[in-house]
Design an enzyme around this catalytic site. Structure first.
Site, PDB file in Angstrom:
ATOM      1  N   LYS A 106       0.843  -1.204   0.000  1.00 53.86           N
ATOM      2  CA  LYS A 106       0.000   0.000   0.000  1.00 53.86           C
ATOM      3  C   LYS A 106       0.873   1.248   0.000  1.00 53.86           C
ATOM      4  O   LYS A 106       2.039   1.218   0.399  1.00 53.86           O
ATOM      5  CB  LYS A 106      -0.955   0.037   1.207  1.00 53.86           C
ATOM      6  CG  LYS A 106      -0.283   0.067   2.589  1.00 53.86           C
ATOM      7  CD  LYS A 106       0.127   1.425   3.092  1.00 53.86           C
ATOM      8  CE  LYS A 106       0.803   1.348   4.464  1.00 53.86           C
ATOM      9  NZ  LYS A 106       1.639   2.505   4.785  1.00 53.86           N
ATOM     10  N   VAL A 121      11.127  -4.096   2.731  1.00 50.00           N
ATOM     11  CA  VAL A 121      11.022  -4.403   4.156  1.00 50.00           C
ATOM     12  C   VAL A 121      11.198  -3.110   4.965  1.00 50.00           C
ATOM     13  O   VAL A 121      12.119  -2.326   4.693  1.00 50.00           O
ATOM     14  CB  VAL A 121      12.109  -5.438   4.554  1.00 50.00           C
ATOM     15  CG1 VAL A 121      12.094  -5.683   6.056  1.00 50.00           C
ATOM     16  CG2 VAL A 121      11.886  -6.739   3.793  1.00 50.00           C
ATOM     17  N   ALA A 122      10.318  -2.892   5.971  1.00 47.89           N
ATOM     18  CA  ALA A 122      10.332  -1.671   6.794  1.00 47.89           C
ATOM     19  C   ALA A 122      10.395  -0.435   5.902  1.00 47.89           C
ATOM     20  O   ALA A 122      11.115   0.518   6.172  1.00 47.89           O
ATOM     21  CB  ALA A 122      11.490  -1.678   7.801  1.00 47.89           C
ATOM     22  N   GLY A 123       9.621  -0.450   4.807  1.00 49.05           N
ATOM     23  CA  GLY A 123       9.698   0.602   3.798  1.00 49.05           C
ATOM     24  C   GLY A 123       8.531   1.559   3.795  1.00 49.05           C
ATOM     25  O   GLY A 123       8.434   2.430   2.932  1.00 49.05           O
ATOM     26  N   ALA A 135       3.742  -1.296   4.174  1.00 47.24           N
ATOM     27  CA  ALA A 135       2.960  -2.308   4.890  1.00 47.24           C
ATOM     28  C   ALA A 135       3.243  -3.737   4.424  1.00 47.24           C
ATOM     29  O   ALA A 135       2.341  -4.574   4.362  1.00 47.24           O
ATOM     30  CB  ALA A 135       1.458  -2.005   4.802  1.00 47.24           C
ATOM     31  N   GLY A 136       4.514  -4.014   4.142  1.00 46.48           N
ATOM     32  CA  GLY A 136       4.896  -5.356   3.696  1.00 46.48           C
ATOM     33  C   GLY A 136       4.627  -6.427   4.749  1.00 46.48           C
ATOM     34  O   GLY A 136       4.089  -7.492   4.443  1.00 46.48           O
ATOM     35  N   ASP A 167      -2.299  -1.634  10.345  1.00 41.93           N
ATOM     36  CA  ASP A 167      -2.421  -1.667   8.882  1.00 41.93           C
ATOM     37  C   ASP A 167      -2.902  -3.022   8.357  1.00 41.93           C
ATOM     38  O   ASP A 167      -3.123  -3.177   7.152  1.00 41.93           O
ATOM     39  CB  ASP A 167      -1.058  -1.372   8.226  1.00 41.93           C
ATOM     40  CG  ASP A 167      -0.652   0.091   8.365  1.00 41.93           C
ATOM     41  OD1 ASP A 167      -1.475   0.903   8.836  1.00 41.93           O
ATOM     42  OD2 ASP A 167       0.492   0.405   7.993  1.00 41.93           O
TER      43      ASP A 167
HETATM   44  O1  C5P Z   1      -0.212  -1.028  14.990  1.00 41.82           O
HETATM   45  P1  C5P Z   1       1.237  -1.242  14.702  1.00 41.82           P
HETATM   46  O2  C5P Z   1       1.832  -2.331  15.545  1.00 41.82           O
HETATM   47  O3  C5P Z   1       1.538  -1.418  13.247  1.00 41.82           O
HETATM   48  O4  C5P Z   1       1.949   0.107  15.114  1.00 41.82           O
HETATM   49  C1  C5P Z   1       3.340   0.207  15.242  1.00 41.82           C
HETATM   50  C2  C5P Z   1       3.672   1.466  16.023  1.00 41.82           C
HETATM   51  O5  C5P Z   1       3.316   2.626  15.262  1.00 41.82           O
HETATM   52  C3  C5P Z   1       2.896   1.613  17.314  1.00 41.82           C
HETATM   53  O6  C5P Z   1       3.567   0.979  18.369  1.00 41.82           O
HETATM   54  C4  C5P Z   1       2.871   3.125  17.503  1.00 41.82           C
HETATM   55  O7  C5P Z   1       4.098   3.579  18.032  1.00 41.82           O
HETATM   56  C5  C5P Z   1       2.785   3.639  16.087  1.00 41.82           C
HETATM   57  N1  C5P Z   1       1.398   3.944  15.675  1.00 41.82           N
HETATM   58  C6  C5P Z   1       0.771   5.063  16.202  1.00 41.82           C
HETATM   59  N2  C5P Z   1      -0.512   5.366  15.835  1.00 41.82           N
HETATM   60  C7  C5P Z   1      -1.169   4.592  14.925  1.00 41.82           C
HETATM   61  C8  C5P Z   1      -0.543   3.456  14.372  1.00 41.82           C
HETATM   62  C9  C5P Z   1       0.748   3.156  14.764  1.00 41.82           C
HETATM   63  O8  C5P Z   1       1.352   5.779  17.017  1.00 41.82           O
HETATM   64  N3  C5P Z   1      -2.405   4.930  14.570  1.00 41.82           N
END
Ligand code: C5P
Length: 300
Positions: A11, A97-99, A102-103, A138
């Protein structure tokens, strides 16, 4: 059935409006997700235990243990079904990766679809969506595909009408950026600015451009509140964005939390030209062309 393969897209975020930091450590978002034709492939084979193998684009940077988000998805699905299923997952990566594309979430969504089929669970999408939201903000969109507005953490989704196909060029960077670090930097930069953070709001002009299939209007409306943070952590992205604009992109932005940069082109031919110019400018590790929107995970 003892093997299921699922193809799943990456995405890009067309609008990423980030609200204030919440008490639970997340941020309320308006997140316009758009699935594009860069695909990972996840193959699930019936096994007694749980294991994962990763090959392809930067595979050495993806964990092959219980930290892998696709394995965590399989474990969560088995737990939801209340059975001790096993699976061996093979992930073929093309999504950086980590790009910021949302891989990892895509692989988790693909694992949910593949294991649901492999284990003959027949769970409806609503059940998979609930498991997905627990895995990461995501992952629900990665199950849905197309184009959608995400609110809350990004997990509450409303599909968006799109009146055409958009052509993209992605400039890949060396090494990834951690999503949590970029959100943390966003908070830090905002605090240093000393300005209040407004509640995130959907851009009506962006939705209108999507409905009309108007690439020029969409290019002007692309926005990402995480971009200043990504640029602060990775200065070189400023040169990449500048090069994209100088090469004639209709718009450009950091994809999600970065470091991949996304550029909108007028047509497929323009995307090919733009990709060649960006490659020549030497501002990216690699350059990909793609189109969107595309459907979510598909059994192949
Ligand atoms: O949900 P996910 O594990 O992908 O999120 C990774 C990190 O991104 C969370 O720990 C948070 O620090 C940050 N995040 C956020 N607000 C969001 C989504 C992600 O602060 N809506």
């Amino acid at each position: 059935m003892n093997s299921v393969t699922v193809r799943v897209p990456a995405k890009v975020n067309l609008q990423l409006a980030v609200g204030p930091l919440r008490d639970d450590g997340y941020h309320d978002l308006v997140n316009v997700f758009h699935a594009v034709s860069v695909f990972d492939e996840v193959t699930a084979v019936a096994e007694t235990g749980m294991s994962v193998r990763v090959e392809g684009e930067s595979a050495d940077q993806v964990p092959e243990d219980g930290d892998n988000l696709a394995i965590r998805a399989a474990v969560a699905l088995a737990r939801h079904a209340g059975r001790s299923y096993g699976v061996s997952l093979a992930i073929r990566k093309a999504i950086p990766v980590a790009g910021g594309m949302a891989g990892g979430s895509a692989d988790a969504a693909a694992a949910l679809v593949a294991c649901n089929e492999l284990w003959g669970l027949g769970l409806p999408t609503e059940d998979l969506m609930e498991i997905a939201a627990d895995l990461g903000s995501d992952v629900p969109f990665a199950l849905l595909g197309g184009t959608a507005v995400g609110t809350g953490r990004g997990e509450r989704l409303t599909p968006v009408e799109v009146g055409g196909t958009f052509h993209w060029v992605f400039a890949l960077a060396d090494g990834g950026l951690s999503t949590a670090t970029v959100y943390g930097e966003c908070d830090r930069v905002r605090e240093a600015d000393g300005q209040g953070v407004p509640l995130p709001r959907t851009s009506e002009a962006l939705l209108a451009a999507l409905r009309a299939g108007d690439a020029r209007a969409l290019g002007a409306e692309l926005s990402n509140d995480l971009q200043p943070a990504a640029l602060s952590l990775r200065e070189s992205l400023g040169r990449t964005l500048q090069a994209g604009r100088a090469c004639g992109a209709l718009g450009g932005l950091v994809s999600g939390s970065g470091p991949t940069c996304a550029f909108l082109a007028e047509s497929e031919a323009h995307a090919t030209e733009l990709a060649a110019s960006l490659k020549e400018a030497g501002v990216a590790r690699d350059v990909l062309t793609a189109y969107g929107p595309v459907p979510g995970p598909t059994v192949v």
